[in-house]
Enzyme design. Structure first.
Site, PDB file in Angstrom:
ATOM      1  N   LYS A   1      39.743 -35.862 -48.919  1.00 23.57           N
ATOM      2  CA  LYS A   1      38.420 -36.061 -48.067  1.00 23.57           C
ATOM      3  C   LYS A   1      38.844 -36.889 -46.739  1.00 23.57           C
ATOM      4  O   LYS A   1      38.962 -37.935 -46.787  1.00 23.57           O
ATOM      5  CB  LYS A   1      37.376 -36.666 -48.910  1.00 23.57           C
ATOM      6  CG  LYS A   1      35.951 -36.764 -48.315  1.00 23.57           C
ATOM      7  CD  LYS A   1      35.339 -38.051 -48.590  1.00 23.57           C
ATOM      8  CE  LYS A   1      35.658 -39.210 -47.809  1.00 23.57           C
ATOM      9  NZ  LYS A   1      35.250 -38.933 -46.149  1.00 23.57           N
TER      10      LYS A   1
ATOM     11  N   SER B   1      39.445 -49.811 -45.271  1.00 23.61           N
ATOM     12  CA  SER B   1      39.044 -51.230 -45.251  1.00 23.61           C
ATOM     13  C   SER B   1      39.348 -51.983 -46.690  1.00 23.61           C
ATOM     14  O   SER B   1      39.378 -51.275 -47.710  1.00 23.61           O
ATOM     15  CB  SER B   1      37.686 -51.512 -44.955  1.00 23.61           C
ATOM     16  OG  SER B   1      36.805 -51.267 -46.178  1.00 23.61           O
TER      17      SER B   1
ATOM     18  N   VAL C   1      36.511 -51.544 -48.985  1.00 22.47           N
ATOM     19  CA  VAL C   1      36.131 -50.279 -49.700  1.00 22.47           C
ATOM     20  C   VAL C   1      37.354 -50.317 -50.684  1.00 22.47           C
ATOM     21  O   VAL C   1      37.314 -49.779 -51.829  1.00 22.47           O
ATOM     22  CB  VAL C   1      36.147 -49.087 -49.013  1.00 22.47           C
ATOM     23  CG1 VAL C   1      36.086 -47.940 -49.646  1.00 22.47           C
ATOM     24  CG2 VAL C   1      34.787 -49.240 -47.812  1.00 22.47           C
TER      25      VAL C   1
ATOM     26  N   GLU D   1      46.220 -48.854 -48.958  1.00 20.15           N
ATOM     27  CA  GLU D   1      46.628 -49.251 -47.605  1.00 20.15           C
ATOM     28  C   GLU D   1      45.448 -49.937 -47.115  1.00 20.15           C
ATOM     29  O   GLU D   1      44.458 -49.100 -46.652  1.00 20.15           O
ATOM     30  CB  GLU D   1      47.302 -48.248 -46.698  1.00 20.15           C
ATOM     31  CG  GLU D   1      48.507 -47.832 -47.521  1.00 20.15           C
ATOM     32  CD  GLU D   1      49.532 -48.963 -47.445  1.00 20.15           C
ATOM     33  OE1 GLU D   1      49.684 -49.955 -46.929  1.00 20.15           O
ATOM     34  OE2 GLU D   1      50.685 -48.741 -48.179  1.00 20.15           O
TER      35      GLU D   1
ATOM     36  N   CYS E   1      45.887 -50.106 -38.198  1.00 18.91           N
ATOM     37  CA  CYS E   1      46.098 -51.254 -39.141  1.00 18.91           C
ATOM     38  C   CYS E   1      47.118 -52.100 -38.654  1.00 18.91           C
ATOM     39  O   CYS E   1      47.365 -53.363 -39.217  1.00 18.91           O
ATOM     40  CB  CYS E   1      46.787 -50.837 -40.420  1.00 18.91           C
ATOM     41  SG  CYS E   1      45.637 -49.231 -41.112  1.00 18.91           S
TER      42      CYS E   1
ATOM     43  N   GLU F   1      39.912 -58.804 -39.345  1.00 23.58           N
ATOM     44  CA  GLU F   1      40.333 -57.599 -38.668  1.00 23.58           C
ATOM     45  C   GLU F   1      39.195 -57.021 -37.712  1.00 23.58           C
ATOM     46  O   GLU F   1      38.147 -56.768 -38.201  1.00 23.58           O
ATOM     47  CB  GLU F   1      40.489 -56.620 -39.645  1.00 23.58           C
ATOM     48  CG  GLU F   1      41.268 -55.316 -39.014  1.00 23.58           C
ATOM     49  CD  GLU F   1      41.938 -54.171 -40.010  1.00 23.58           C
ATOM     50  OE1 GLU F   1      41.172 -54.038 -41.175  1.00 23.58           O
ATOM     51  OE2 GLU F   1      43.055 -53.851 -39.839  1.00 23.58           O
TER      52      GLU F   1
HETATM   53  C1  UN1 Z   1      47.838 -47.313 -39.080  1.00 23.38           C
HETATM   54  O1  UN1 Z   1      47.920 -48.304 -38.383  1.00 23.38           O
HETATM   55  O2  UN1 Z   1      47.033 -46.914 -39.785  1.00 23.38           O
HETATM   56  O3  UN1 Z   1      53.234 -48.004 -37.241  1.00 23.38           O
HETATM   57  C2  UN1 Z   1      49.129 -46.479 -39.335  1.00 23.38           C
HETATM   58  C3  UN1 Z   1      52.558 -47.466 -36.942  1.00 23.38           C
HETATM   59  C4  UN1 Z   1      52.225 -46.036 -37.097  1.00 23.38           C
HETATM   60  C5  UN1 Z   1      51.385 -45.841 -38.136  1.00 23.38           C
HETATM   61  C6  UN1 Z   1      49.957 -46.669 -37.946  1.00 23.38           C
HETATM   62  N1  UN1 Z   1      53.331 -45.563 -37.338  1.00 23.38           N
HETATM   63  O4  UN1 Z   1      51.719 -48.226 -35.793  1.00 23.38           O
END
Ligand code: UN1
Length: 497
Positions: free
Chosen positions: A177, A231, A234, A252, A286, A387
């Site tokens: 999804k 997040s 979630v 993650e 992230c 964040e």
């Molecule tokens: C993410 O930030 O959700 O290392 C992934 C990185 C990328 C992947 C980021 N190769 O910034």
């Protein structure tokens, strides 16, 4: 203009409408006049149909020899190479990040697909001696079954590929999804899978909101693994829902990544790193750098260079090759970013550049905000702790290396961190003592490669890693096999004692 393109769900090898009869629009965040496509607003029934198809397809797919599965993935990768530009152009339109970065995103999916295609001829287990005579011991990886994926909008094809390719090479089948803001990239990937020979039902896509579909994706009994990127809030719910039925979950989640700059660092290099880490992908990674901590001796000079460069960044529509930063993904995210800027001001941090929504001309059609830098950020502030997921960099200072390490670790998250220094002892000490899943020396906090484990500590993850062979541990379970060829009953721990 003609009718917008209507994208359907992909279930059991067929493109089908949702049972709801309803759709939603996917618009370009840099230009909301640009309608990328219309997607199915799916229901739990659609999800369950996809899971049924995946469960049925699993019976055969798990028995396809892994090297053969790898050959199919290899064809998928070849096709992604051929269509890299088309995929990336569409991705910039749906996600907003600049075209150089969407090319990188597509490349990351290509890298992952080739990598996992190669795993088809490895998927190593081990043999080890038995404690008994005439007995043979080995371990093999076995797939689990149907995997549900809930994927984010910031890496519209890379992150789906991180989940799909290792799952498929291990012999699982999948239902994905995609994020409602970026479903077109996953639809493209489905089309490639379909045309390059992945059998019907092995990969399935259902579009719609996580709120409406999450329950079915997680709680359907046929689902054995749930992989989620998004997040922490979630992710916690996903984890709790999975725990009840002992489903495996790979999570993650958030980050509050730090770049440390020592007084002996190459400051220009550190400025390059901070700009790319904080404002690349409009800060919507992230792994984005959202905390920059600088040794007091070099803080003023670094900040003035950084601010000068941040002011010059060209913000706009990412399809223009000269643009350096795109918009926020949507109105909600823009508002979140603006609200954190207000929070930063109220908390007493000093806004040294940016801080405003960009307006006028084409900016009015999108969700643009200036690259923003705050100095005087302290460990008590919300902009230090939370964040933001936008182009807002908080700068703090320290007096000593030990203080820098303490500050770096002062976060609920643990995805990525970096240090700029020319002192090898400090570099190695930081590598050891900063508690994150990813660490960089003299490089920004972003830029992970697909053949190293990706993931984080503390509230960033639940102990699993994506990418590399670590991903195989999410999508397979170990089976230990003992073959006794002695022709007699041999009792472990008893007959050989
Ligand atoms: C993410 O930030 O959700 O290392 C992934 C990185 C990328 C992947 C980021 N190769 O910034």
């Amino acid at each position: 203009m003609g009718d917008p393109k209507v994208f359907k769900n992909f279930i059991n090898g067929k493109w089908v409408e949702s049972k709801s009869g309803k759709t939603f629009e996917n618009r370009n965040p840099a230009d909301t006049d640009d309608l990328v496509g219309v997607f199915q607003k799916s229901t739990p029934d659609d999800v369950n149909a996809a899971i049924d198809a995946a469960a049925k397809a699993y019976k055969k797919w798990r028995l396809v020899p892994a090297p053969r599965r790898g050959e199919i993935l290899y064809q998928v990768a070849n096709r992604l190479v051929k269509e890299k530009e088309a995929i990336s152009q569409q991705m910039t339109r749906e996600m907003g990040k600049i075209i150089k970065e969407t090319r990188g995103d597509t490349q990351e999916a290509i890298d992952m697909t080739y990598y996992m295609a190669g795993e088809g001829r490895r998927l190593f287990g081990m043999t080890t001696p038995s404690e008994m005579a005439n007995k043979f011991n080995m371990t093999i990886r076995q797939p689990l079954g149907v995997c549900s994926f809930i994927t984010p909008w910031n890496f519209p094809i890379a992150i789906p590929s991180w989940k799909m390719m290792p799952a498929l090479i291990c012999g699982n089948t999948i239902v994905i999804k995609p994020a409602t803001d970026t479903p077109a990239s996953v639809a493209y990937l489905m089309k490639v899978c379909e045309e390059e020979g992945i059998p019907p039902g092995v990969v399935n896509m259902v579009t719609g909101s996580g709120g409406a579909l999450g329950d079915a994706l997680i709680n359907n009994p046929a689902v054995k693994v749930v992989s989620f990127t998004g997040s922490t809030e979630v992710g916690r719910k996903v984890s709790e829902a999975c725990a009840t039925n002992f489903k495996h979950s790979c999570l993650e989640m958030g980050g509050k990544n730090v770049q440390i700059v020592m007084d002996d660092a190459d400051i220009d290099l550190a400025v390059d790193g901070a700009l790319w880490g904080a404002f690349g992908t409009t800060g919507q990674r992230c792994t984005a750098t959202s905390r920059l901590i600088i040794h007091k001796a070099v803080a003023d000079s670094m900040v003035s260079k950084l601010v000068e460069r941040a002011k010059k960044l060209k913000v706009g529509n990412g399809l223009d090759e000269s643009v350096e930063m795109g918009p926020c993904i949507n109105q909600g995210q823009l508002e979140t970013v603006l609200s954190y800027i207000e929070i930063g001001k109220k908390e007493g941090a000093t806004l040294v550049t940016g801080g405003e929504k960009l307006t006028g001309g084409d900016y009015d059609k999108g969700f643009f905000v200036q690259p923003t830098v705050f100095t005087g950020v302290t460990q008590q502030m919300r902009i230090w702790k939370e964040e933001i997921f936008g182009p807002v960099l908080g700068v703090g200072t320290f007096d000593s290396f030990d203080q820098a390490i303490e500050m770096a670790n002062d976060t609920a998250y643990g995805l990525s961190a970096s240090i700029y220094t020319r002192d090898v002892n400090k570099a190695y000490t930081a590598m050891r003592d900063v508690y994150t899943g990813i660490f960089y020396v003299n490089a920004p906090t972003i830029g992970a490669e697909t053949h190293l484990p990706f993931g984080g500590t503390k509230e960033t993850g639940n102990g699993h890693r994506e990418a590399a062979t670590a991903a195989l541990d999410v999508f397979s379970e170990w089976k230990s096999i003992y073959v006794d060829f002695s022709g007699a009953l041999q009792r472990a721990q008893i007959d050989n004692a």
